[in-house]
Design an enzyme around this catalytic site. Structure first.
Site, PDB file in Angstrom:
ATOM      1  N   ASP A   2       0.831  -1.205   0.000  1.00  0.00           N
ATOM      2  CA  ASP A   2       0.000   0.000   0.000  1.00  0.00           C
ATOM      3  C   ASP A   2       0.865   1.254   0.000  1.00  0.00           C
ATOM      4  OD1 ASP A   2      -2.352   1.383  -0.026  1.00  0.00           O
ATOM      5  OD2 ASP A   2      -2.930   0.912   2.034  1.00  0.00           O
ATOM      6  N   ARG A  15      -0.751   8.392 -10.582  1.00  0.00           N
ATOM      7  CA  ARG A  15      -0.762   7.246  -9.673  1.00  0.00           C
ATOM      8  C   ARG A  15      -0.064   6.020 -10.264  1.00  0.00           C
ATOM      9  NH1 ARG A  15      -4.160   7.036  -5.414  1.00  0.00           N
ATOM     10  NH2 ARG A  15      -4.331   4.799  -5.683  1.00  0.00           N
ATOM     11  N   HIS A  19       2.585   2.893  -8.965  1.00  0.00           N
ATOM     12  CA  HIS A  19       2.438   1.442  -9.140  1.00  0.00           C
ATOM     13  C   HIS A  19       3.663   0.872  -9.861  1.00  0.00           C
ATOM     14  CE1 HIS A  19      -1.543   1.716  -7.557  1.00  0.00           C
ATOM     15  NE2 HIS A  19      -2.079   2.315  -8.612  1.00  0.00           N
ATOM     16  N   SER A  47      -7.245  -6.257  -4.934  1.00  0.00           N
ATOM     17  CA  SER A  47      -8.360  -6.819  -4.156  1.00  0.00           C
ATOM     18  C   SER A  47      -9.652  -6.794  -4.969  1.00  0.00           C
ATOM     19  CB  SER A  47      -8.557  -6.009  -2.871  1.00  0.00           C
ATOM     20  OG  SER A  47      -9.106  -4.744  -3.166  1.00  0.00           O
ATOM     21  N   GLU A  49     -12.177  -5.328  -4.058  1.00  0.00           N
ATOM     22  CA  GLU A  49     -12.641  -3.935  -3.925  1.00  0.00           C
ATOM     23  C   GLU A  49     -11.939  -3.003  -4.916  1.00  0.00           C
ATOM     24  OE1 GLU A  49     -11.700  -5.811  -1.209  1.00  0.00           O
ATOM     25  OE2 GLU A  49     -13.653  -6.092  -0.268  1.00  0.00           O
ATOM     26  N   ASN A  50     -10.732  -3.363  -5.323  1.00  0.00           N
ATOM     27  CA  ASN A  50      -9.970  -2.482  -6.223  1.00  0.00           C
ATOM     28  C   ASN A  50     -10.618  -2.294  -7.594  1.00  0.00           C
ATOM     29  OD1 ASN A  50      -6.686  -3.492  -4.973  1.00  0.00           O
ATOM     30  ND2 ASN A  50      -7.924  -1.709  -4.432  1.00  0.00           N
ATOM     31  N   ARG A  53     -11.964   1.151  -8.571  1.00  0.00           N
ATOM     32  CA  ARG A  53     -11.104   2.289  -8.937  1.00  0.00           C
ATOM     33  C   ARG A  53     -11.410   2.751 -10.364  1.00  0.00           C
ATOM     34  NH1 ARG A  53      -5.235   1.821  -5.997  1.00  0.00           N
ATOM     35  NH2 ARG A  53      -6.083   1.351  -3.949  1.00  0.00           N
ATOM     36  N   SER A 178      -8.100  -5.040   5.608  1.00  0.00           N
ATOM     37  CA  SER A 178      -8.535  -4.833   4.218  1.00  0.00           C
ATOM     38  C   SER A 178      -8.860  -6.134   3.478  1.00  0.00           C
ATOM     39  CB  SER A 178      -7.486  -4.037   3.440  1.00  0.00           C
ATOM     40  OG  SER A 178      -7.308  -2.766   4.005  1.00  0.00           O
TER      41      SER A 178
HETATM   42  C1  IPE Z   1      -1.174   0.127  -4.049  1.00  0.00           C
HETATM   43  O1  IPE Z   1      -1.284   1.316  -3.374  1.00  0.00           O
HETATM   44  C2  IPE Z   1      -2.317  -0.824  -3.875  1.00  0.00           C
HETATM   45  C3  IPE Z   1      -2.831  -1.409  -5.142  1.00  0.00           C
HETATM   46  C4  IPE Z   1      -4.100  -1.621  -5.327  1.00  0.00           C
HETATM   47  C5  IPE Z   1      -1.916  -1.790  -6.216  1.00  0.00           C
HETATM   48  P1  IPE Z   1      -2.528   2.320  -3.473  1.00  0.00           P
HETATM   49  O2  IPE Z   1      -2.885   2.526  -4.902  1.00  0.00           O
HETATM   50  O3  IPE Z   1      -3.615   1.840  -2.591  1.00  0.00           O
HETATM   51  O4  IPE Z   1      -1.875   3.653  -2.890  1.00  0.00           O
HETATM   52  P2  IPE Z   1      -2.532   4.768  -1.965  1.00  0.00           P
HETATM   53  O5  IPE Z   1      -3.222   4.066  -0.833  1.00  0.00           O
HETATM   54  O6  IPE Z   1      -3.477   5.531  -2.826  1.00  0.00           O
HETATM   55  O7  IPE Z   1      -1.356   5.585  -1.501  1.00  0.00           O
HETATM   56 MG    MG Z   2      -4.170   2.228  -0.662  1.00  0.00          MG
END
Ligand code: IPE
Ligand code: MG
Length: 222
Positions: A2, A15, A19, A47, A49-50, A53, A178
């Site tokens: 994270d 962002r 990654h 995840s 949940e992801n 996004r 999480s």
């Molecule tokens: C990586 O970090 C997690 C993934 C889903 C790849 P984040 O994308 O959650 O980073 P933050 O929480 O916005 O800093």
């Molecule tokens: Mg995060």
């Protein structure tokens, strides 16, 4: 893993650059774990949940995953590391699934370390699917309800055959699970570091392991 987004934000970068930088940490941590003889390493990459996004970020992550899988397949093979994806893999784009299948097949016989890659993973959905599988076995007359014990549940999860994790490392300072391996982590030692994942490298991993080695695990005993 994270903190990729925050890492990028502080640098005024998109962002996805966070990654991308994070994949270097993935590489560093796999190498470090392999070096000290870790037998199972699980990386929570994406995840269930992801999927919420923005489409652009999800696509970027999938592209990065493809790229990384292709790039590291040989290194995994050369270092006796078996890749195993866990999660709702059917949710993934066909191309990604195909790449995973190729890499899993190529590395299946590798015995030094298993790299579990959690993709479209969710702990609750894992339990739901496992419970359904057990229910089907009960209905088929293969399993008595009274025989559903901890081993039976563990055996019905994506992580079947893998031991429960000894250590859970959470980067970027968040203090929550999480939806990560809820069944498997009841006695796992937690290590939370404020370091953002893209900055988490070899020495940070060793620091986490050293701290783990100083812990006294009692598993509810004395
Ligand atoms: C990586 O970090 C997690 C993934 C889903 C790849 P984040 O994308 O959650 O980073 P933050 O929480 O916005 O800093
Ligand atoms: Mg995060």
């Amino acid at each position: 893993m994270d903190g990729n987004g925050r890492w990028a934000k502080t640098r005024n970068l998109p962002r996805i650059e966070g990654h991308r930088q994070g994949t270097k940490s993935v590489e560093a941590v796999i190498r470090a774990a392999r070096e000290i003889g870790v037998e199972y390493l699980t990386l929570y990459a994406f995840s269930v949940e992801n999927w919420q996004r923005p489409t652009l970020e999800v696509r970027g992550l999938m592209a990065l995953l493809m790229e990384t899988l292709k790039r590291y397949a040989k290194e995994l093979a050369d270092n006796q590391i078996a890749l195993r994806a866990i999660g709702r893999l059917a949710d993934l784009p066909e191309k990604v699934r195909a790449q995973i299948n190729i890499t899993e097949a190529k590395t299946a016989a590798n015995a030094k370390m298993t790299l579990l890659l959690a993709l479209s993973y969710g702990g609750r959905v894992e339990l739901i699917e496992g419970v359904r599988a057990l229910a089907r076995r009960v209905r088929a007359g293969e399993l008595a309800p009274a025989d559903i014990d901890e081993a039976a549940v563990s055996g019905a999860l994506y992580t079947v055959g893998a031991p429960d994790p000894d250590l859970l490392i959470r980067t970027s300072g968040e203090m929550r699970l999480s939806n990560f391996l809820p069944w498997q982590t009841i006695y796992t030692e937690w290590y939370v570091t404020p370091t953002l994942w893209p900055d988490f490298r070899r020495e940070d991993f060793f620091a986490a392991v050293s701290e783990y080695n100083r812990r006294e695990r009692r598993f509810g005993g004395v």
